[in-house]
Design a protein around this motif. Structure first.
Motif, PDB file in Angstrom:
ATOM      1  N   VAL A   1     -52.609 -13.783 -30.589  1.00  0.00           N
ATOM      2  CA  VAL A   1     -52.898 -13.419 -29.198  1.00  0.00           C
ATOM      3  C   VAL A   1     -53.067 -14.705 -28.404  1.00  0.00           C
ATOM      4  O   VAL A   1     -53.375 -15.761 -28.960  1.00  0.00           O
ATOM      5  N   ARG A   2     -52.872 -14.606 -27.106  1.00  0.00           N
ATOM      6  CA  ARG A   2     -52.975 -15.791 -26.270  1.00  0.00           C
ATOM      7  C   ARG A   2     -54.422 -16.288 -26.243  1.00  0.00           C
ATOM      8  O   ARG A   2     -55.356 -15.521 -26.118  1.00  0.00           O
ATOM      9  N   ARG A   3     -54.586 -17.596 -26.362  1.00  0.00           N
ATOM     10  CA  ARG A   3     -55.923 -18.183 -26.338  1.00  0.00           C
ATOM     11  C   ARG A   3     -56.506 -18.117 -24.922  1.00  0.00           C
ATOM     12  O   ARG A   3     -55.774 -17.968 -23.944  1.00  0.00           O
ATOM     13  N   GLY A   4     -57.828 -18.241 -24.841  1.00  0.00           N
ATOM     14  CA  GLY A   4     -58.463 -18.251 -23.534  1.00  0.00           C
ATOM     15  C   GLY A   4     -59.678 -17.356 -23.493  1.00  0.00           C
ATOM     16  O   GLY A   4     -60.051 -16.716 -24.483  1.00  0.00           O
ATOM     17  N   PRO A   5     -60.337 -17.296 -22.319  1.00  0.00           N
ATOM     18  CA  PRO A   5     -61.584 -16.528 -22.207  1.00  0.00           C
ATOM     19  C   PRO A   5     -61.413 -15.029 -22.401  1.00  0.00           C
ATOM     20  O   PRO A   5     -62.391 -14.327 -22.631  1.00  0.00           O
ATOM     21  N   GLU A   6     -60.166 -14.526 -22.330  1.00  0.00           N
ATOM     22  CA  GLU A   6     -59.924 -13.091 -22.534  1.00  0.00           C
ATOM     23  C   GLU A   6     -59.623 -12.765 -23.995  1.00  0.00           C
ATOM     24  O   GLU A   6     -59.114 -11.686 -24.309  1.00  0.00           O
ATOM     25  N   PHE A   7     -59.930 -13.700 -24.898  1.00  0.00           N
ATOM     26  CA  PHE A   7     -59.632 -13.504 -26.310  1.00  0.00           C
ATOM     27  C   PHE A   7     -60.172 -12.177 -26.823  1.00  0.00           C
ATOM     28  O   PHE A   7     -59.470 -11.423 -27.504  1.00  0.00           O
ATOM     29  N   ALA A   8     -61.414 -11.867 -26.502  1.00  0.00           N
ATOM     30  CA  ALA A   8     -62.054 -10.661 -27.052  1.00  0.00           C
ATOM     31  C   ALA A   8     -61.306  -9.399 -26.642  1.00  0.00           C
ATOM     32  O   ALA A   8     -61.050  -8.518 -27.483  1.00  0.00           O
ATOM     33  N   GLU A   9     -60.935  -9.297 -25.386  1.00  0.00           N
ATOM     34  CA  GLU A   9     -60.241  -8.079 -24.965  1.00  0.00           C
ATOM     35  C   GLU A   9     -58.843  -8.002 -25.558  1.00  0.00           C
ATOM     36  O   GLU A   9     -58.332  -6.908 -25.821  1.00  0.00           O
ATOM     37  N   ARG A  10     -58.233  -9.133 -25.842  1.00  0.00           N
ATOM     38  CA  ARG A  10     -56.912  -9.123 -26.484  1.00  0.00           C
ATOM     39  C   ARG A  10     -57.017  -8.669 -27.938  1.00  0.00           C
ATOM     40  O   ARG A  10     -56.137  -7.977 -28.445  1.00  0.00           O
TER      41      ARG A  10
END
Length: 312
Positions: free
Chosen positions: A195-204
């Motif tokens: 999944v794409r890295r970043g602050p939205e990791f959890a929702e991904r």
């Protein structure tokens, strides 16, 4: 002997060559003639003064370095070991004052040292002990069973990359993050889903596994942002001491690799996993030890894939 250390804390340029007495292996110890020392983020913290309070009663110079590889050249008295003089070995170092891995010679407990993986150079082997044992400890603390879901942040880095490989070797389903440019690297390490890295990791992660991952290795230091990726009752291993509110039955496991510094059997198991093709040794660049300041600058600039190595 030559070592690389600091007499005052600060920028990378504070690192310089220092002359120290040759160490001697004491009881239960061996000595390594160091050929390669890995440069890790924890080393930059020591150099910059982030740990100055811990060192206030210890005189300088302060020598960083937690990973070494080279040739075993001395075995101390009353030391039980199957290692032999002249063998290429790797070791994990717990730095203290002038005792650090950026040294031509270092004495270590025999239980902190294992043979270099067959076919690996000393530079490659020096990337393994500290980051490898950090990851082993993280996975031990998570206590996941084959078939369960492991989420990994910072998967293109050293600890994150080992978490992907060791998780896969343990039969876990691995969901890992990556930037677009690192996606193929993380896939090649063995992630089942990237999944794409970043602050939205959890929702991904939740989009892929609605119930949430069973465990998480947070090598990217997302801290609280990563917590929702884990299911109720799940487990999170953190590498810089973060411990969030234990809500939803989530348990946090701060990792301290110093607790695994004498786990020779686990270090030797990592050697075997390298030889079996389950773990990859990644070297970004090898530079002479005298260019340690340059190495620290490169590391702090970010984006390094694999470990920078100082050559002695």
């Amino acid at each position: 002997m030559r070592a690389i250390g600091v007499t005052e804390f600060g920028a990378p340029e504070t690192l310089r060559v220092v002359e120290l007495p040759d160490p001697q292996a004491g009881p239960g110890e061996v000595r390594i003639r160091v050929h390669a020392a890995a440069v890790n983020p924890t080393d930059t913290g020591l150099r910059s003064g982030a740990r100055a309070a811990m060192l206030k009663d210890i005189p300088p110079p302060y020598v960083p370095g937690m990973d070494v590889a080279g040739v075993l050249d001395q075995i101390g008295p009353q030391t039980e070991t199957d290692l032999r003089l002249g063998e290429h070995v790797m070791g994990i170092v717990v730095p203290s004052g002038s005792h650090g891995g950026y040294s031509e010679l270092i004495e270590l407990p025999a239980q902190s040292v294992a043979r270099v993986p067959a076919g690996a150079s000393d530079a490659e082997a020096a990337t393994l002990p500290m980051n490898g044992l950090t990851t082993v400890q993280a996975l031990d603390l998570l206590g996941l069973e084959p078939g369960q879901v492991l989420a990994v942040t910072g998967a293109a880095g050293a600890v994150g990359g080992y978490a992907v490989e060791l998780g896969r070797a343990a039969g876990l389903r691995v969901i890992a993050d990556a930037s677009e440019q690192d996606e193929q690297l993380v896939k090649d390490l063995g992630a089942d889903l990237v999944v794409r890295r970043g602050p939205e990791f959890a929702e991904r992660v939740r989009a892929a596994v609605p119930e949430g991952a069973d465990g998480l290795v947070d090598a990217a230091l997302l801290d609280q942002l990563a917590v929702p990726a884990v299911r109720d009752g799940g487990h999170i291993a953190t590498v810089r001491g973060f411990r969030g509110a234990e809500e939803r039955g989530v348990t946090f496991h701060p990792v301290s690799v110093r607790n695994y510094a004498h786990e020779q059997a686990k270090l030797d198991r990592l050697r075997q996993q390298v030889e079996d093709g389950q773990v990859t040794l990644r070297v970004a660049q090898v530079l002479p030890a005298e260019r340690a300041a340059e190495c620290h600058g490169i590391l702090e600039a970010g984006g390094t894939r694999g470990r920078l190595i100082l050559e002695f």
